[in-house]
Design a protein around this motif. Structure first.
Motif, short mmCIF file in Angstrom:
data_model
loop_
_atom_site.label_atom_id
_atom_site.label_comp_id
_atom_site.label_asym_id
_atom_site.label_seq_id
_atom_site.Cartn_x
_atom_site.Cartn_y
_atom_site.Cartn_z
N LYS A 1 -12.52 8.07 4.69
CA LYS A 1 -13.23 7.54 3.53
C LYS A 1 -13.70 8.74 2.72
CE LYS A 1 -17.16 4.65 2.20
NZ LYS A 1 -18.27 3.82 2.72
N LEU B 1 -8.76 7.10 9.93
CA LEU B 1 -9.00 6.40 8.68
C LEU B 1 -10.07 7.18 7.93
CD1 LEU B 1 -8.20 3.89 7.04
CD2 LEU B 1 -10.09 2.69 8.14
N ILE C 1 0.86 -1.18 0.00
CA ILE C 1 0.00 0.00 0.00
C ILE C 1 0.90 1.23 0.00
CG2 ILE C 1 -1.76 1.27 1.28
CD1 ILE C 1 -2.62 -1.49 2.45
N CYS D 1 -4.07 -1.36 9.06
CA CYS D 1 -4.11 0.09 9.28
C CYS D 1 -3.78 0.44 10.72
CB CYS D 1 -5.48 0.65 8.89
SG CYS D 1 -5.71 0.74 7.10
N GLY E 1 -2.35 4.75 1.68
CA GLY E 1 -3.49 4.39 0.85
C GLY E 1 -3.22 4.81 -0.58
N PRO E 2 -4.17 4.68 -1.44
CA PRO E 2 -5.57 4.38 -1.23
C PRO E 2 -5.84 2.88 -1.08
CG PRO E 2 -5.18 4.79 -3.55
CD PRO E 2 -3.87 5.02 -2.84
N MET E 3 -6.99 2.60 -0.45
CA MET E 3 -7.46 1.23 -0.26
C MET E 3 -8.95 1.19 -0.57
SD MET E 3 -5.56 0.67 3.38
CE MET E 3 -5.73 2.39 3.85
N GLU F 1 -8.08 5.99 3.18
CA GLU F 1 -6.67 6.30 3.44
C GLU F 1 -6.51 6.47 4.95
OE1 GLU F 1 -5.45 9.06 -0.34
OE2 GLU F 1 -6.52 10.04 1.31
N LEU G 1 -8.94 -2.84 1.96
CA LEU G 1 -8.80 -2.26 3.30
C LEU G 1 -8.72 -3.38 4.32
CD1 LEU G 1 -9.01 0.11 5.35
CD2 LEU G 1 -11.49 -0.17 5.20
#
Length: 186
Positions: A73, A71, A15, A126, A98-100, A80, A121
């Protein structure tokens, strides 16, 4: 060396990790500091206002409010991990992991091919990465503070530049004239 750490975290996790500085780049090249990839780059071209609001303004507002990692969104459903970097009380930038993606489809179906290439994710990864990056963020902040203190009078210039950047970011209407921006920022 910061680039070695960034490369190692990226290689170990699969990642991407970058440092996005607000005013100081820490001498990093584009590969270590550019906040864009195939999905994000396409979104930023199609929806610059939404991406700017999400990636910059909402992130900065949350960080300035709490001072803590989180975290994130975004409006497109991309995740991220954001770890803030402070030098003393000054918000300097973030480490972004990230990105995830989640298993769900992307909000914007036309980008689903690129979206499916993003790593999934994993909240445990994380959490572990957060524990690794928070001390790194503190060290970067300490290094920036030390470098700033070495130059003494540049602190005033840095603060003036910070005010100019914030003024530009806040201005979502017609462009300000340089003279008006200069007066606003001192």
């Amino acid at each position: 060396k910061l680039t070695d750490i960034i490369d190692s975290v990226t290689a170990l996790s699969g990642i991407k990790l970058i440092y996005r500085g607000r005013t100081v780049s820490c001498g990093l090249d584009v590969r270590h500091s550019l906040h864009a990839g195939p999905v994000c780059g396409t979104l930023k071209k199609k929806m610059p206002v939404e991406c700017n609001m999400d990636c910059v303004k909402k992130t900065e507002k949350r960080i300035l409010g709490s001072g803590k990692s989180f975290l994130k969104k975004c409006h497109a459903g991309i995740f991220e991990l954001v770890v803030p970097v402070f030098s003393a009380a000054d918000y300097e930038g973030d480490l972004i992991f990230g990105p995830m993606r989640e298993r769900r489809k992307l909000v914007y179906a036309e980008l689903s091919k690129e979206y499916l290439k993003l790593p999934l994710l994993d909240r445990k990864v994380c959490a572990d990465t957060r524990r690794l990056l928070e001390p790194l963020g503190r060290q970067i902040g300490s290094d920036i503070r030390a470098a700033t203190e070495d130059y003494g009078s540049q602190e005033t210039s840095k603060r003036r530049i910070d005010r100019i950047i914030l003024s530009i970011r806040k201005n979502t209407g017609p462009y300000k004239k340089a003279a008006a921006a200069a007066l606003e920022c001192g």
